[in-house]
Each structure stands twice: as C-alpha cells, then as structure tokens.
Design a protein around this motif. Sequence first.
Motif, PDB file in Angstrom:
ATOM      1  N   GLN A 390      22.003  28.178  -1.343  1.00 56.69           N
ATOM      2  CA  GLN A 390      22.545  26.881  -0.950  1.00 56.69           C
ATOM      3  C   GLN A 390      23.904  27.038  -0.282  1.00 56.69           C
ATOM      4  O   GLN A 390      24.176  26.429   0.748  1.00 56.69           O
ATOM      5  CB  GLN A 390      22.659  25.977  -2.189  1.00 56.69           C
ATOM      6  N   GLY A 398      28.478  26.730   9.482  1.00 56.51           N
ATOM      7  CA  GLY A 398      29.863  26.694   9.957  1.00 56.51           C
ATOM      8  C   GLY A 398      30.768  25.878   9.065  1.00 56.51           C
ATOM      9  O   GLY A 398      31.935  25.657   9.380  1.00 56.51           O
TER      10      GLY A 398
ATOM     11  N   ARG B  56      22.007  39.450   8.568  1.00 56.52           N
ATOM     12  CA  ARG B  56      23.060  38.736   7.841  1.00 56.52           C
ATOM     13  C   ARG B  56      24.455  39.216   8.228  1.00 56.52           C
ATOM     14  O   ARG B  56      25.429  38.503   8.014  1.00 56.52           O
ATOM     15  CB  ARG B  56      22.835  38.869   6.329  1.00 56.52           C
ATOM     16  N   ASN B  59      26.095  37.054  11.407  1.00 60.38           N
ATOM     17  CA  ASN B  59      26.961  35.883  11.211  1.00 60.38           C
ATOM     18  C   ASN B  59      27.858  36.066   9.979  1.00 60.38           C
ATOM     19  O   ASN B  59      28.346  35.115   9.406  1.00 60.38           O
ATOM     20  CB  ASN B  59      26.155  34.584  11.129  1.00 60.38           C
ATOM     21  N   LEU B  61      27.344  36.791   6.903  1.00 61.78           N
ATOM     22  CA  LEU B  61      27.000  36.405   5.532  1.00 61.78           C
ATOM     23  C   LEU B  61      27.179  37.607   4.621  1.00 61.78           C
ATOM     24  O   LEU B  61      27.342  37.470   3.419  1.00 61.78           O
ATOM     25  CB  LEU B  61      25.566  35.889   5.451  1.00 61.78           C
ATOM     26  N   ILE B  83      35.575  32.587  11.345  1.00 62.12           N
ATOM     27  CA  ILE B  83      34.143  32.855  11.225  1.00 62.12           C
ATOM     28  C   ILE B  83      33.336  31.555  11.246  1.00 62.12           C
ATOM     29  O   ILE B  83      32.207  31.501  11.735  1.00 62.12           O
ATOM     30  CB  ILE B  83      33.852  33.711   9.968  1.00 62.12           C
ATOM     31  N   ASN B  84      33.959  30.467  10.719  1.00 58.63           N
ATOM     32  CA  ASN B  84      33.248  29.181  10.725  1.00 58.63           C
ATOM     33  C   ASN B  84      32.972  28.715  12.148  1.00 58.63           C
ATOM     34  O   ASN B  84      31.923  28.140  12.431  1.00 58.63           O
ATOM     35  CB  ASN B  84      34.061  28.120   9.974  1.00 58.63           C
ATOM     36  N   ARG B  87      30.068  30.742  13.454  1.00 57.89           N
ATOM     37  CA  ARG B  87      28.790  30.352  12.841  1.00 57.89           C
ATOM     38  C   ARG B  87      28.227  29.068  13.447  1.00 57.89           C
ATOM     39  O   ARG B  87      27.025  28.815  13.379  1.00 57.89           O
ATOM     40  CB  ARG B  87      28.975  30.176  11.323  1.00 57.89           C
ATOM     41  N   ARG B  88      29.119  28.204  13.978  1.00 54.12           N
ATOM     42  CA  ARG B  88      28.623  26.967  14.601  1.00 54.12           C
ATOM     43  C   ARG B  88      27.780  27.268  15.833  1.00 54.12           C
ATOM     44  O   ARG B  88      26.999  26.441  16.274  1.00 54.12           O
ATOM     45  CB  ARG B  88      29.806  26.070  14.970  1.00 54.12           C
ATOM     46  N   MET B  92      20.909  29.677  11.610  1.00 54.12           N
ATOM     47  CA  MET B  92      20.171  30.648  10.806  1.00 54.12           C
ATOM     48  C   MET B  92      19.092  29.952   9.983  1.00 54.12           C
ATOM     49  O   MET B  92      19.308  28.883   9.418  1.00 54.12           O
ATOM     50  CB  MET B  92      21.121  31.393   9.868  1.00 54.12           C
ATOM     51  N   PHE B  94      16.324  30.656   6.858  1.00 55.37           N
ATOM     52  CA  PHE B  94      16.163  31.576   5.734  1.00 55.37           C
ATOM     53  C   PHE B  94      14.711  31.629   5.273  1.00 55.37           C
ATOM     54  O   PHE B  94      13.950  30.667   5.448  1.00 55.37           O
ATOM     55  CB  PHE B  94      17.036  31.125   4.559  1.00 55.37           C
ATOM     56  N   ASN B  98      16.186  27.039   1.865  1.00 54.51           N
ATOM     57  CA  ASN B  98      17.522  26.617   1.419  1.00 54.51           C
ATOM     58  C   ASN B  98      17.894  25.226   1.916  1.00 54.51           C
ATOM     59  O   ASN B  98      19.031  24.981   2.288  1.00 54.51           O
ATOM     60  CB  ASN B  98      18.590  27.627   1.860  1.00 54.51           C
TER      61      ASN B  98
END
Lengths: 488, 251
Positions: A390, A398, B56, B59, B61, B83-84, B87-88, B92, B94, B98
């Motif tokens: 989660q 992001g 992973r 990005n 993780l 990093i945020n 990531r935008r 991703m 899974f 999730n």
Amino acid sequence: MKNNHTPTRTGRLTRWIAGAAIGLMALVVGAPASMAQGAESVEGQTYVIGTDTTFAPFEFRQNGELTGIDMDILHAIAEDEGFKVEVRSLGFSAALAALSANQVDGVIAGMSITDERKQIYDFSEPYFESGVQMAVAKDDEDIKGYEDLKGKTVVAKTGSEGETYAKSIAKQYDFTVKSLDQSATMYESVKAGSAVAVFDDYPVLAYGIAQGNGLKTVTDKVPGGSYGFAVNKGQNTALLAAFNDGLAELKANGEYQQILDKYLADPTVNTPGNFFDLAVKSFPALMTGLGNTLGVTAISFAIAMALGLLFGFFKISGNIVLRGIATTFVNIFRGTPLLLWAFMFYFGLPQLTGWDISVWTAGILTLSLNAGAYVAEIVRGGIQSVDPGQLEAARSLGLGYGKSMQKVVIPQAFKMMTPSLINQLIISLKDSSLLLAIGFAELLYQGQQIYAANFRVTETLLIVGVIYFIAIMALTKLANYADKRFNK
Amino acid sequence: MSTASEMNSQVKIQVTDLHKSFGSNNVLQGIDLEIREGEVLCVIGPSGSGKSTLLRCLNKLEDITSGTVVVDGFDVTDPKVDINEVRRHVGMVFQHFNLFPHMSVAENIMLAPVELKKMNRTEARAKALELLERVGLKEKADARPASLSGGQKQRVAIARALAMSPGIMLFDEATSALDPEMVGEVLQVIKELADSGMTMVLVTHEMGFAREVADRVVFMADGVVCEQGKPEDLFGNPQQARTQDFLSKVL
C-alpha cells in the motif's frame, strides 16, 4: 490503636520520601503548602490539613460532608483560635506522604503517637486515649472470652496495636491472627465466618456496632496509646501551639466531652435500610465518583492517543534516535505498575520540583502516560499490519512519505487499531480506580467512603460494580457504534 | 513499434553498472541497460534472477547499492533529486494490484492528481472516468476495489498509474496473480498502451505476450543481463546456453 491502613507500605514510602526530602530540602522549604508557614500568629491564617478518608468515627463522610471526632475537634479549635482550615481527605498513608511533601501543613487522622513517628513529626498533646477491644458476630454465642478462641482465627488491622495485642496473647490462648487492611473488611470477614473475632480500636468498634455492622463486644477494652495531631518536625510551631491551646480550652469548657459523646456514647443508631434505600442514598456520591472516573479517563485517553500516535510513529521511524526514545518510553511505562506512578507524581514530583501537583494532574499524568505506552504499541502494530504494498503504491504515484501515510496507510491502520483502542480505553477506565490510593475521588473511592461509614461493604461494592459494568457496557456499545459508523 | 528502437529517438532510462544487495545477497551484479522513448522492453528470466528488483530500482522503490539510474534526465541515485517528482513521470503496476481498499475505484485514481495539486476534484474525476473508460470499467467508478475481480482490479491499477500522465510505465508481473481467464483482458489493456507509443518496461512470465508486444526482450539470470535482442531473435534463435535452457522449459 490505629497506626494506619497499610502501615508496611506507608513506612517504606515515608522513609523514601523522608530520604529524598533531605537532599531536596532547599527546594521544599521554598514551597510551603500554605502562606502561613513561619508566621508568629495563627490568627486569620488558613492551614491545609490532611486526613484519612475512611476512619469512622474519627473521619468519614455523611451525606457528602466530612465529619467525625477529628473533624469536630479540628474545627472547634480553629474557631477558638481564629484560624481557618482547608481539609484534604487523602487517606492515611497519602496524608502522611503529603505532610512530608509539604503539601499539607498538618495531619489529623486518628494517628497514634509513637516513638518512631516522633522522629519525623512534632505531635500535639494527646487528644484521644484509645484502646483495643475484641468483637464477635452478633449471633455468636460460643465466643465469650479469649479462652474460647482456642484453635480459631481472628482478624486485626495490619500494623495496628490491635494486631500487636492479639499476637501478644495468641500463644497463650492458642489462636491464629490474620491481618487485614481496613476495619470494614475485617468486620465482613467475621460476619462471613472466615474469622471468629476481630481486635480493633475500641472507638472504631463502638461506632461500627452502633451503625449496625452486625458485631458485638464481649470483652473489656485494653488501654492503649493516644492519638495526636502532627506537623513536620520543627515546622508550623505556631499551629501546633494553637492546637494545644485550643484543645485545653475545649476540655475545660466541656465541648471536648460533647464531641466524644456525640460519636461514642450516644451515636445515632442506624436503622439498616434495605438495599434499595442504600442505593438511593449513596447514589449522589457514586454519581460524583462516576463523573470523576469518566472525566479523568476521557482527558487521559485523549492525551494517551496523542502520545501513542507520536511514539507509535517514532517506533516505525527510520531514525534510530527516535526509535530509541519511543522504545524507552514504552518500556518504562509498560514495565512499571500504574500505582507506582500515581505515588511518584503525587508525592515524589512535588518534592523534586517544588510544584503544587493536584490530584487531578497526578491522576491524568499517571493514566495518560500508562495508556500512551500501550497506544503507541497499538499504533505501531496497526501501521505494520497494513500491507507494505500500500505504501509502495502510494509512493510510486509520487506522493511523499507523510502524504502516503496520511491518505493511505493510517486510514487502514486506524480501522485495524480500533478494537484494540476500545479495549485500551476500557482498561484505562478500570485502571482509574487505582487512583483512589492517592485520594482521587473516583467511583470506587466513593464506594469505600460509603461503606467505611455504614459498614455495608458487600452491598456497596455490588452497587459500585453494577455502575462500572453499566458505564463500561455503554461505552463499549458507543465505541462499537462509532467504529461501524466511521470505519465502514 | 518498429520505429521505437531507431537510434535517433531519445533515451528515457539509462542504467549503468547497477548493483543491488540485500545484506550479503547480491541480487543485481552490474546491469547496463538503455531504454529509448516509445520502446517496449520485456524482461524475462527464472525466479530469483533479479527482474523485479531491477524494475523497482528504476523508480527507487529499492535503494540502489551502487551504479546509476537516470530517468528522464534525473539521476535517481542523487540525493538532491526529488524522487517524488521523478515518480510522477513513472507509472507502476504491481503484481498484487495494491489498490487502496478504503477508497472507491475513482478515488484510487484521483488520489495522486488531487493530492499533488495537479487538478481539482472535478477535473480529477473527469480524468478518472476517462481512464476507466479506456480500461473498460467506467461503470465501476464508484465501486469498492473489494467488489472487483482480479482482472478488473489490475485494470483499475493501470488506470491509477496513468493518472499523472506518466511518460514511462513499469509492469511488475502484472498478470502473475490473476486467474488464467482474466489474464487476457489485462494483457489487452497493456497492449493498447504499448500501441499508443508509451515507453514501457515489463517484467513478465507471459512469453507469447512478450514476443507479441516487445520491441526488445532482455533475458536475466543470476543478477546480470544474459542476453538481449529483438523478440524474434531471442525466442527464435537464442545464443546463450542459459537462455536456451530457460526457454526450453517455459515455451
């Protein structure tokens, strides 16, 4: 003669406090309980006096008012000498601890003058000559004297002169002495048959019998020690002098004898009402107690939630210092008894800091820190029970760590935590009854007050138990309703 | 996607000498990889070969032990890089979907655009419905994830990953947790995405699908890239013994 309710603990506590006080005298002296300290005249001053909660006929509550021989004598002397008193009904042990902590100026609590106590306190002239007497159940026709005790068990109050006396003749008459903490419970055990007789202070016995405690005396009283009013050694000399002066005056004008007669010679005979009457009569006091129980629990639990969230997050933090702080907090308050902290905050903290800590403050500190430690663990467990996927999913979009926790992890964690939190709330509510040890007027304390005056222990406890049960059931239903409503 | 691997298209992801260890377990032992704009790259290989870990790392993780990963010109191993923000631009998907169970399907998709202040709720909802229509689940907008089948959940997860309009999509065994009859619907959505020109990296066990959609297939074994090439070459004429051995077992 009464020493106190729980003398062993008090002895230790008093010594501990006295020891701590030596090192901190400078702080303590600067923080007297009243403004009257060191004054030449007592005239117009207000003194804070500590007393017991439940030692009829010396102090007990009748219709909510604290009354009894000690109270009448104290108020009569105060009026005579022109000073005011503010009485704090703390319990015997607590009153002495409060005296050592300078939270009160003096203690009057049916306290025997002993050599050991003279080391720490200055006593007034004796205001009451006590003695030990034996009582048996009213319908008991077998025990007429000490020789009938052969092979039987008797009860006496722990550390009291009644106990000392009973033990001194136990071998001679071949009986066993069992020690209990309170007069009311001793009488119950004689009525219940687990002991055949009780050795107690004669005024207490006489009053209890007059109140219909179901006992009768069968032997003469054995003369014993004397009760005195106490102040800290070397302090409040003016107050002590005024007490002695006023006592002499009361004895001279006959008021003293009137007070004793009021409680001992001709006590108002209590016609024992039925259970319903008892419930109705005790209802207002018990509702006040319930209000205090719910109040202290609600405030403490709100603080515990804040503490628990903070330390719960610290526990799962990547920062080793924060984790260490949280682990220390949880280990300390989960690893030590609640009662210890109640004593520590109410008696210890004022001495360490010089602050005046009210019983509410001490109670809230105790309950909230204890519950906070458990809530921290519940929060940690709740967060860790959320699938790590989660958080990963939220982070992969992001969102920052804080946002991800707030929007994704916490709502799910909270849902899982709710049953445990409700459980902890109920435990805290029940734990609040322990605060009676520092004189916090919660529900069980009120119950003790009532049965200490009327000796109807079982019935009073039953009423208290029913009130606790109803309150907790209602709270559980409410919490479960809120859970269903908000966690759907 | 025949034009995607042409030399003149822009490099979207550049992996250089990437190492990743979990304790003493060296999962990635020096990966060099370049993914160009519009390229669809499938990563195959036996379990434990480091495929998912590689994905992973792209990005972040997973923390990267050594080496560099540059995404859209940002070096994700540089602590100064937000990093945020990176990531935008990287969606991703899974294996276990999730999805956020406490939110409706639409809310799952709206979360990032709204929280990151890219859109207001009205715009975000319109975007969510548009994405749901694209994956064929518009009528499920107000359903809870728990009421969906596995295939539907994964299609919602794809829609959610597209909500920030990323330039790159990562798929981590997106069909492995699905019942066989649901694999097709998810692969169909992924294929449509590939056809739209999205840059994609897929870790997959679906060899037929890899062959069909990939511009390039990478075969990993023991934490290194063992062999890579166009799907028809790698599947039709594998050069390495490890690749031949693996393919003989799965095909």
